[in-house]
Scaffold this motif. Structure first.
Motif, PDB file in Angstrom:
ATOM      1  N   GLN A   1       0.823  -1.214   0.000  1.00 13.93           N
ATOM      2  CA  GLN A   1       0.000   0.000   0.000  1.00 13.93           C
ATOM      3  C   GLN A   1       0.856   1.262   0.000  1.00 13.93           C
ATOM      4  OE1 GLN A   1      -3.372   0.224   2.586  1.00 13.93           O
ATOM      5  NE2 GLN A   1      -3.753  -1.962   2.477  1.00 13.93           N
ATOM      6  N   THR A   2       2.095   1.129   0.461  1.00 12.56           N
ATOM      7  CA  THR A   2       3.017   2.261   0.398  1.00 12.56           C
ATOM      8  C   THR A   2       3.866   2.204  -0.863  1.00 12.56           C
ATOM      9  OG1 THR A   2       3.125   2.340   2.800  1.00 12.56           O
ATOM     10  CG2 THR A   2       4.878   3.473   1.598  1.00 12.56           C
TER      11      THR A   2
ATOM     12  N   SER B   1       1.477   2.708  -3.916  1.00 11.46           N
ATOM     13  CA  SER B   1       0.307   3.428  -3.424  1.00 11.46           C
ATOM     14  C   SER B   1      -0.570   3.989  -4.541  1.00 11.46           C
ATOM     15  CB  SER B   1       0.746   4.572  -2.507  1.00 11.46           C
ATOM     16  OG  SER B   1       1.568   5.485  -3.207  1.00 11.46           O
ATOM     17  N   ASN B   2       0.040   4.480  -5.613  1.00  8.99           N
ATOM     18  CA  ASN B   2      -0.740   5.125  -6.660  1.00  8.99           C
ATOM     19  C   ASN B   2      -1.594   4.122  -7.432  1.00  8.99           C
ATOM     20  OD1 ASN B   2      -1.690   7.251  -8.154  1.00  8.99           O
ATOM     21  ND2 ASN B   2       0.258   7.756  -9.126  1.00  8.99           N
TER      22      ASN B   2
ATOM     23  N   TYR C   1      -2.440   1.202  -6.371  1.00  2.00           N
ATOM     24  CA  TYR C   1      -3.382   0.610  -5.415  1.00  2.00           C
ATOM     25  C   TYR C   1      -4.615   1.500  -5.257  1.00  2.00           C
ATOM     26  CZ  TYR C   1      -5.454  -0.622  -0.938  1.00  2.00           C
ATOM     27  OH  TYR C   1      -6.349  -0.941   0.046  1.00  2.00           O
ATOM     28  N   GLU C   2      -4.394   2.805  -5.141  1.00  2.00           N
ATOM     29  CA  GLU C   2      -5.527   3.714  -4.913  1.00  2.00           C
ATOM     30  C   GLU C   2      -6.316   4.023  -6.173  1.00  2.00           C
ATOM     31  OE1 GLU C   2      -5.393   7.305  -2.790  1.00  2.00           O
ATOM     32  OE2 GLU C   2      -3.974   6.575  -1.305  1.00  2.00           O
ATOM     33  N   ASN C   3      -5.625   4.068  -7.293  1.00  2.00           N
ATOM     34  CA  ASN C   3      -6.246   4.625  -8.501  1.00  2.00           C
ATOM     35  C   ASN C   3      -6.338   3.672  -9.683  1.00  2.00           C
ATOM     36  OD1 ASN C   3      -6.510   7.303  -7.362  1.00  2.00           O
ATOM     37  ND2 ASN C   3      -4.285   7.407  -7.506  1.00  2.00           N
TER      38      ASN C   3
ATOM     39  N   MET D   1      -4.350   6.003 -12.840  1.00  2.00           N
ATOM     40  CA  MET D   1      -3.465   6.898 -12.087  1.00  2.00           C
ATOM     41  C   MET D   1      -2.697   7.838 -13.003  1.00  2.00           C
ATOM     42  SD  MET D   1      -0.325   4.312 -11.144  1.00  2.00           S
ATOM     43  CE  MET D   1       0.584   3.492 -12.467  1.00  2.00           C
TER      44      MET D   1
ATOM     45  N   PHE E   1      -0.558  12.237  -5.150  1.00  2.00           N
ATOM     46  CA  PHE E   1      -0.776  10.931  -5.771  1.00  2.00           C
ATOM     47  C   PHE E   1       0.289   9.911  -5.370  1.00  2.00           C
ATOM     48  CE2 PHE E   1      -4.262  11.251  -8.937  1.00  2.00           C
ATOM     49  CZ  PHE E   1      -4.654  12.548  -8.643  1.00  2.00           C
ATOM     50  N   MET E   2       0.600   9.873  -4.107  1.00  2.00           N
ATOM     51  CA  MET E   2       1.517   8.845  -3.588  1.00  2.00           C
ATOM     52  C   MET E   2       1.349   8.837  -2.074  1.00  2.00           C
ATOM     53  SD  MET E   2       5.061  10.961  -4.024  1.00  2.00           S
ATOM     54  CE  MET E   2       5.037  12.745  -3.851  1.00  2.00           C
ATOM     55  N   ALA E   3       1.762   7.734  -1.485  1.00  2.00           N
ATOM     56  CA  ALA E   3       1.738   7.667  -0.025  1.00  2.00           C
ATOM     57  C   ALA E   3       2.987   8.352   0.512  1.00  2.00           C
ATOM     58  CB  ALA E   3       1.700   6.216   0.422  1.00  2.00           C
ATOM     59  N   LEU E   4       2.853   9.048   1.632  1.00  2.00           N
ATOM     60  CA  LEU E   4       4.032   9.613   2.276  1.00  2.00           C
ATOM     61  C   LEU E   4       4.770   8.498   3.014  1.00  2.00           C
ATOM     62  CD1 LEU E   4       2.552  13.004   3.487  1.00  2.00           C
ATOM     63  CD2 LEU E   4       3.598  12.373   1.313  1.00  2.00           C
TER      64      LEU E   4
ATOM     65  N   GLY F   1       3.124   6.307   5.323  1.00  2.00           N
ATOM     66  CA  GLY F   1       1.901   5.680   4.807  1.00  2.00           C
ATOM     67  C   GLY F   1       0.726   6.638   4.705  1.00  2.00           C
TER      68      GLY F   1
ATOM     69  N   ARG G   1      -1.882   9.370   3.457  1.00  2.00           N
ATOM     70  CA  ARG G   1      -2.387   9.741   2.133  1.00  2.00           C
ATOM     71  C   ARG G   1      -3.091  11.085   2.208  1.00  2.00           C
ATOM     72  NH1 ARG G   1      -2.225   4.412   2.117  1.00  2.00           N
ATOM     73  NH2 ARG G   1      -1.439   3.430   0.239  1.00  2.00           N
TER      74      ARG G   1
ATOM     75  N   ARG H   1      -5.606  13.275   0.032  1.00  2.00           N
ATOM     76  CA  ARG H   1      -6.477  13.291  -1.137  1.00  2.00           C
ATOM     77  C   ARG H   1      -7.589  14.310  -0.905  1.00  2.00           C
ATOM     78  NH1 ARG H   1      -6.790   9.594  -4.877  1.00  2.00           N
ATOM     79  NH2 ARG H   1      -4.564   9.903  -4.673  1.00  2.00           N
TER      80      ARG H   1
ATOM     81  N   MET I   1       6.079   8.615 -12.835  1.00  2.00           N
ATOM     82  CA  MET I   1       5.255   7.430 -13.086  1.00  2.00           C
ATOM     83  C   MET I   1       5.413   6.928 -14.498  1.00  2.00           C
ATOM     84  SD  MET I   1       1.378   8.883 -13.079  1.00  2.00           S
ATOM     85  CE  MET I   1       1.443   9.921 -11.630  1.00  2.00           C
TER      86      MET I   1
END
Lengths: 616, 76
Positions: free
Chosen positions: A228-229, A232-233, A235-237, A241, B8-11, B14, B16, B18, B73
């Motif tokens: 999830q880390t 993360s992108n 996973y969330e989108n 993404m 658009f990423m986890a810190l 962990g 988020r 948004r 990305m």
């Protein structure tokens, strides 16, 4: 003893009904790992030069990899290869899901289907046995209905099938897996249709034995705790993404790549789409990321939810690149393609090509069989059905953009977004110029998967550090450059992608190079090195290159479509293009870097270095 | 001044971010917003305002802005 694999190839001849099992030596696995590595070696060895891709002499190769069949995130994939009816050269594609895992658990690592059946058939594989069965009752039906019928008749099986488009030999027909995972590129579905093979079902109950199951479990636990880390992108989108970023950067293909920013792109932003349509996540075997979408269905176009939600490529293909802002239209296009078994990338590109040609007056209603086409008009949905059935305008488009441009003439070819005949994925080469070189150099034509995405390597990301582990030690580069330094980045970046294709792993699951080495060791017991992994990757590139050269492709085919050499007229990338001189210089540099001669032919020295001389 | 921040990423821990509403002093910059969350420029591909305008850390924000932060990305 071989760990992690069965050491068995299943060979099925549809002309005479012979079914045999062959034992493969461990050396073959170590040399190629699986996937495209094995497929390229097999096609090079077993296909006679110059055969008709849609004739009985062509062979379909279904391939897993050395890690497949085990509960490791990212390994639930498989490849299918053949001589491509689109390019006339090496062809393959990959799908996620469960089919490959099931094949491995059924006792086989590879399946080769050869010949042609006189009547429609399907192949049922179950725990070491295979049977050819009549499929006349399935022929002509949508994939959704066939999925239900096969699961009714065969029980709990995984299904790889073509749809009506494959039966009708549409050049870019795909192979549909359980209605939601697709081998979309290279026209593999048409090859399957040419053999009168509607489907291959698999069911297996035994995972391969691992060399060190505790080590594999520990790595899998690590990914389960950190995905999830680390991812993360996605996973969330999901794959959407990339869409907001590409649009902001000016690289979202819009109206057949004429523009790079779509005025209503916000409607496709991942959170907007997910909140409006997603009911739950969808994914692949053993993967916690589950980047896909189950959707509600219904709506004004009565979308059938069994065909799942569209990925980024499909949204951009039927959305911005056709000037369409209505997500309901895109979902319907996705459903139709999946029900007919059409590659959504190629289908969308064919439609945007014909729409631009019509809007510019290069073709008229005579060529479109009375249809009026316009960007933004959902009337293209009818044409998808016509393509699948080779009817009217669909009959011309079923052959692809390059062929249609040859039929219509009148300077329509420059509008055809394709390389080697394969339609362009929805990634803008003027934004990612290393990717542009990769489109030209790919053995399968325009392809974004085994390619360099320059925008991933502009900071010291984990992916960048992975390239360093493989030997890349240069500075960070802008995505919009193409020079010798970028060629070197492309070289390493594409090697890492070809490696993933040989291992048949998903690059959205962020295993690093060291972890991949540990996984290979845990599964197989091999003490592999980065040098060995790079050699495996390179063999797959070189063998596909040799296959293409043998089939008559040449340096002349290592080119881009002209639009990428023309600057954008507006948007954030206004004035940006791939300089032609820089492109050809970079191509020559790449040949030299690979140890190929000035015409792009692998030298005897490079073949010897890779241990491929015996296959000359 | 009120803006919205999406990352658009986890810190690293962990976390988020948004569509997070933020209240900042008038004249605040992109840097002022992202520094609140210790978002390093080394992780960032682009800062984007209101979905389509690429901006830099020094650029000044306005009332109602939606600031998006994208990491490097690849393809989808």
């Amino acid at each position: 003893m071989m760990y992690g694999s069965n050491g068995k190839l299943l060979r099925i001849n549809l002309s005479n009904g012979n079914i045999t099992t062959e034992t493969l030596p461990q050396a073959f696995y170590r040399k190629y790992f699986g996937g495209r590595g094995m497929i390229a070696a097999i096609l090079l060895k077993e296909l006679a030069p110059g055969i008709d891709p849609l004739g009985p002499e062509n062979k379909l190769v279904f391939a897993t990899g050395i890690l497949s069949g085990n509960p490791i995130p990212g390994t639930g994939r498989h490849s299918i290869g053949a001589k491509s009816p689109i390019t006339g050269g090496y062809g393959d594609g990959e799908a996620g899901g469960f089919w490959g895992t099931e094949l491995k658990r059924a006792g086989f690592d590879l399946v080769i289907v050869e010949g042609k059946s006189e009547v429609p058939v399907y192949i049922a594989i179950k725990d070491g046995e295979a049977t050819i069965k009549n499929a006349e009752h399935l022929w002509g039906k949508h994939t959704g209905e066939v999925q239900q019928l096969l699961q009714r008749d065969e029980g709990k099986v995984r299904v790889a099938q073509i749809g009506p488009a494959g039966e009708n030999l549409v050049k870019y027909a795909c192979v549909v897996h359980d209605l939601e995972h697709f081998v979309g590129r290279s026209g593999i579905g048409a090859v399957m249709g040419s053999k009168n093979l509607r489907a291959v079902t698999v069911a297996g109950s035994k995972s391969p034995q691992l060399h060190d199951s505790e080590a594999v479990k520990e790595l899998t636990r690590y990914m389960g705790q950190h995905y999830q880390t680390l991812a993360s992108n996605i996973y969330e989108n999901g794959t959407l993404m990339v869409l907001p970023a590409l649009n902001a950067a000016g690289g979202l293909p819009t109206r057949n790549f004429q523009e790079g920013q779509f005025e209503e792109a916000e409607k496709f932003f991942p959170q907007t789409v997910r909140e409006a349509y997603m009911t739950s996540r969808a994914g692949c075997y053993a993967c916690p990321i589950r980047c896909g979408m189950n959707v509600k269905g219904g709506g004004p176009f009565d979308v059938d939810p069994q065909y799942k939600g569209p990925e980024y490529e499909t949204v951009a293909s039927f959305g911005s690149n056709l000037g369409v802002s209505d997500m309901e239209v895109i979902q319907k296009a996705n459903e139709l393609c999946n029900a007919y078994g059409l590659d959504t990338i190629a289908t969308g590109i064919c439609l945007s090509f014909v729409t631009e040609a019509f809007e510019k007056g290069l073709i008229g209603t005579k060529e479109t069989h009375g249809k009026t086409l316009a960007f933004g008009d959902p009337g293209f949905l009818e044409v998808i059905t016509d393509i699948a059935h080779r009817k009217d305008l669909g009959a011309v488009l079923a052959e692809g953009t390059r062929s249609a441009a040859e039929v219509w003439g009148n300077n329509t070819l420059p509008l055809a977004m394709q390389v080697k005949g394969q339609e362009m994925p929805l990634h803008e080469a003027r934004l990612k110029q290393g990717l542009g070189l990769g489109y030209a150099m790919s053995p399968t034509g325009a392809d974004h998967t085994h390619n360099l995405h320059d925008t991933l390597y502009i900071k010291e990301t984990p992916a960048f550090k992975d390239l360093q582990a493989l030997g890349y030690q240069e500075e960070l580069l802008s995505p919009t450059t193409l020079d010798e330094k970028k060629v070197r980045l492309y070289h390493y970046g594409s090697f890492s992608r070809y490696l993933a294709d040989c291992l048949v792993t998903c690059f959205f699951v962020p295993w690093n190079v060291s972890q991949l080495q540990q996984l290979i060791q845990g599964v197989t017991g091999w003490n592999t090195t980065t040098a060995e992994m790079m050699a495996v990757s390179e063999r797959s590139i070189v063998n596909a290159r040799r296959f293409n050269l043998r089939e008559g492709l040449s340096q002349e085919d290592d080119v881009l479509c002209p639009r990428f050499h023309q600057p954008f007229e507006s948007g954030p990338l206004k004035g940006t293009a791939i300089d032609e001189d820089a492109f050809f210089q970079s191509r020559n540099t790449y040949y030299q870097l690979m140890g190929w001669d000035e015409e792009g032919v692998p030298t005897k020295g490079s073949l010897a270095r890779l241990g491929l001389m015996e296959e000359e | 001044m009120n803006i919205t921040l999406s990352v658009f990423m986890a810190l690293p821990e962990g976390e988020r971010i948004r569509n997070k509403p933020l209240t900042l002093k008038k004249g605040s910059t992109v840097a002022n917003a992202v520094d609140l969350f210790h978002i390093s420029d080394e992780w960032v591909w682009m800062y984007v305002l209101n979905h389509r305008q690429v901006v830099q850390r020094k650029d000044v924000l306005s009332e109602g802005d939606h600031l998006m932060v994208f990491p490097p990305m690849e393809g989808g």
